[in-house]
Design a protein around this motif. Structure first.
Motif, mmCIF file in Angstrom:
data_model
loop_
_atom_site.group_PDB
_atom_site.id
_atom_site.type_symbol
_atom_site.label_atom_id
_atom_site.label_comp_id
_atom_site.label_asym_id
_atom_site.label_seq_id
_atom_site.Cartn_x
_atom_site.Cartn_y
_atom_site.Cartn_z
ATOM 1 N N LYS A 199 0.828 -1.199 0.000
ATOM 2 C CA LYS A 199 0.000 0.000 0.000
ATOM 3 C C LYS A 199 0.867 1.254 0.000
ATOM 4 O O LYS A 199 0.512 2.274 -0.621
ATOM 5 C CB LYS A 199 -0.914 -0.007 1.225
ATOM 6 N N ALA A 200 2.018 1.184 0.658
ATOM 7 C CA ALA A 200 2.944 2.325 0.715
ATOM 8 C C ALA A 200 3.828 2.422 -0.526
ATOM 9 O O ALA A 200 4.666 3.325 -0.621
ATOM 10 C CB ALA A 200 3.814 2.220 1.966
ATOM 11 N N GLY A 201 3.659 1.484 -1.466
ATOM 12 C CA GLY A 201 4.414 1.545 -2.717
ATOM 13 C C GLY A 201 5.757 0.846 -2.687
ATOM 14 O O GLY A 201 6.542 0.968 -3.635
ATOM 15 N N ARG A 202 6.026 0.081 -1.632
ATOM 16 C CA ARG A 202 7.290 -0.653 -1.543
ATOM 17 C C ARG A 202 7.063 -2.051 -2.127
ATOM 18 O O ARG A 202 6.616 -2.958 -1.432
ATOM 19 C CB ARG A 202 7.774 -0.730 -0.090
ATOM 20 N N LEU A 203 7.368 -2.196 -3.399
ATOM 21 C CA LEU A 203 7.011 -3.411 -4.142
ATOM 22 C C LEU A 203 8.175 -4.384 -4.224
ATOM 23 O O LEU A 203 8.517 -4.909 -5.284
ATOM 24 C CB LEU A 203 6.522 -3.029 -5.542
ATOM 25 N N PHE A 204 8.788 -4.633 -3.085
ATOM 26 C CA PHE A 204 9.908 -5.562 -3.009
ATOM 27 C C PHE A 204 9.799 -6.338 -1.697
ATOM 28 O O PHE A 204 9.119 -5.899 -0.761
ATOM 29 C CB PHE A 204 11.239 -4.805 -3.073
ATOM 30 N N PRO A 205 10.437 -7.507 -1.614
ATOM 31 C CA PRO A 205 10.267 -8.353 -0.421
ATOM 32 C C PRO A 205 10.904 -7.762 0.825
ATOM 33 O O PRO A 205 12.035 -7.287 0.794
ATOM 34 C CB PRO A 205 10.953 -9.663 -0.825
ATOM 35 N N GLU A 206 10.152 -7.785 1.928
ATOM 36 C CA GLU A 206 10.663 -7.317 3.217
ATOM 37 C C GLU A 206 10.491 -8.355 4.325
ATOM 38 O O GLU A 206 11.047 -8.198 5.395
ATOM 39 C CB GLU A 206 9.941 -6.026 3.637
ATOM 40 N N LEU A 207 9.738 -9.404 4.069
ATOM 41 C CA LEU A 207 9.374 -10.342 5.129
ATOM 42 C C LEU A 207 9.874 -11.754 4.835
ATOM 43 O O LEU A 207 9.096 -12.709 4.774
ATOM 44 C CB LEU A 207 7.856 -10.330 5.332
ATOM 45 N N ASN A 208 11.169 -11.877 4.643
ATOM 46 C CA ASN A 208 11.808 -13.189 4.538
ATOM 47 C C ASN A 208 11.347 -13.993 3.332
ATOM 48 O O ASN A 208 11.309 -15.226 3.379
ATOM 49 C CB ASN A 208 11.570 -13.992 5.825
ATOM 50 N N PHE A 209 11.002 -13.318 2.226
ATOM 51 C CA PHE A 209 10.797 -14.029 0.963
ATOM 52 C C PHE A 209 12.169 -14.360 0.385
ATOM 53 O O PHE A 209 13.149 -13.647 0.622
ATOM 54 C CB PHE A 209 10.018 -13.151 -0.017
ATOM 55 N N ALA A 210 12.232 -15.427 -0.390
ATOM 56 C CA ALA A 210 13.522 -15.864 -0.926
ATOM 57 C C ALA A 210 14.126 -14.814 -1.849
ATOM 58 O O ALA A 210 15.334 -14.541 -1.795
ATOM 59 C CB ALA A 210 13.363 -17.190 -1.669
ATOM 60 N N ASP A 211 13.306 -14.215 -2.704
ATOM 61 C CA ASP A 211 13.783 -13.200 -3.640
ATOM 62 C C ASP A 211 12.562 -12.490 -4.231
ATOM 63 O O ASP A 211 11.422 -12.756 -3.853
ATOM 64 C CB ASP A 211 14.654 -13.816 -4.752
ATOM 65 N N GLN A 212 12.821 -11.574 -5.191
ATOM 66 C CA GLN A 212 11.739 -10.808 -5.792
ATOM 67 C C GLN A 212 10.730 -11.705 -6.515
ATOM 68 O O GLN A 212 9.517 -11.493 -6.443
ATOM 69 C CB GLN A 212 12.305 -9.778 -6.775
ATOM 70 N N THR A 213 11.226 -12.723 -7.199
ATOM 71 C CA THR A 213 10.344 -13.632 -7.920
ATOM 72 C C THR A 213 9.408 -14.366 -6.970
ATOM 73 O O THR A 213 8.207 -14.507 -7.231
ATOM 74 C CB THR A 213 11.170 -14.652 -8.726
ATOM 75 N N HIS A 214 9.968 -14.815 -5.851
ATOM 76 C CA HIS A 214 9.151 -15.505 -4.839
ATOM 77 C C HIS A 214 8.106 -14.559 -4.260
ATOM 78 O O HIS A 214 6.940 -14.934 -4.059
ATOM 79 C CB HIS A 214 10.070 -16.037 -3.737
ATOM 80 N N PHE A 215 8.501 -13.329 -4.001
ATOM 81 C CA PHE A 215 7.597 -12.315 -3.461
ATOM 82 C C PHE A 215 6.407 -12.096 -4.404
ATOM 83 O O PHE A 215 5.245 -12.142 -3.993
ATOM 84 C CB PHE A 215 8.372 -11.018 -3.251
ATOM 85 N N ILE A 216 6.699 -11.877 -5.673
ATOM 86 C CA ILE A 216 5.644 -11.633 -6.661
ATOM 87 C C ILE A 216 4.715 -12.850 -6.769
ATOM 88 O O ILE A 216 3.488 -12.722 -6.826
ATOM 89 C CB ILE A 216 6.257 -11.285 -8.036
ATOM 90 N N LYS A 217 5.315 -14.035 -6.781
ATOM 91 C CA LYS A 217 4.534 -15.264 -6.905
ATOM 92 C C LYS A 217 3.566 -15.426 -5.734
ATOM 93 O O LYS A 217 2.392 -15.791 -5.918
ATOM 94 C CB LYS A 217 5.469 -16.467 -6.982
#
Length: 245
Positions: A199-217
């Motif tokens: 919601k704040a526009g931070r479109l990257f993993p912050e909570l222990n996702f493996a990487d950006q791809t995992h976050f998006i998935k």
């Protein structure tokens, strides 16, 4: 459409996440997408065409499309999972991703209770405080405290070690009571926690996702869209019942 939420009193904090209301005074209905939030709900509602009733809504594991009818009032309680065993004494596995109509007169609530949201919260809080069982398994309380405090980022192995409860026993408990594994539940809760950063526009993993791809998935799995589209939330169609995005 008006949305409002109230936090529970201290004595209910281990069992209730929030009280919330939705009121749509317009004659027009609104299409929404309800996102998983790791809670279950009891919803009291009435419309111009449907009489007062109560519905139990189970845990959601995926987004689902819904409609807020015109001229509807909904007052509800969003529960934490500990409430299932020590407040309601039911198993939620049977209503995973489903709803179930509750008996008329459930918890002595009636149509007049939809007239005042604060009064509703006070009345139903008093009812729940009288129903809470006292012999709570400390391992379960500690387990849920860790899940919520960590926003679902701890592994099953870490949670098991910290509460001195075997992974096999924990997963048996989760599957029997809630209809999903501990890991699956933690992933839902991590998704919910990610919504504020999105919601704040931070479109990257912050909570222990493996990487950006995992976050998006993972975001797409639980919302049906990628983080960028979720952040836009066009027409306010995405909603968490316990905390509007």
């Amino acid at each position: 459409m008006k949305l409002k939420s109230i936090q529970p009193v201290k004595g209910l904090a281990d069992f209730v996440e929030s009280f919330w209301m939705i009121r749509n005074d317009s004659a027009e209905s609104k299409e929404i997408i309800v996102l998983p939030d790791g809670r279950f709900d009891i919803i009291f509602s009435a419309t111009a065409n449907e009489p007062f009733h109560a519905t139990l809504r189970g845990l959601d594991t995926h987004p689902h499309q819904g409609v807020v009818p015109g001229q509807v009032t909904m007052f509800a309680v969003s529960f934490k999972l500990l409430a299932i065993e020590y407040l309601l004494d039911i198993k939620m596995a049977a209503v995973l991703n489903e709803g179930q109509r509750l008996p008329d007169g459930f918890w002595n609530m009636g149509p007049h209770d939809l007239e005042d949201f604060e009064g509703f919260c006070e009345k139903i809080s008093a009812t729940m405080l009288d129903r809470i069982e006292s012999d709570i398994d400390n391992r379960k309380k500690e387990l849920f405290d860790l899940i919520y405090a960590s926003n679902g980022t701890l592994t099953v192995h870490e949670l098991s070690d910290r509460v001195a409860w075997s992974r096999r026993q924990i997963n048996r408990y989760f599957n029997e009571q809630f209809g999903l594994s501990l890991k699956a539940y933690c992933n839902i809760f991590r998704f919910k926690a990610s919504l504020q950063q999105i919601k704040a526009g931070r479109l990257f993993p912050e909570l222990n996702f493996a990487d950006q791809t995992h976050f998006i998935k993972e975001i797409k799995k639980f919302s049906g869209v990628v983080p960028k589209e979720l952040a836009k939330n066009q027409n306010g169609r995405f909603i968490l019942l316990s905390d509007a995005l």
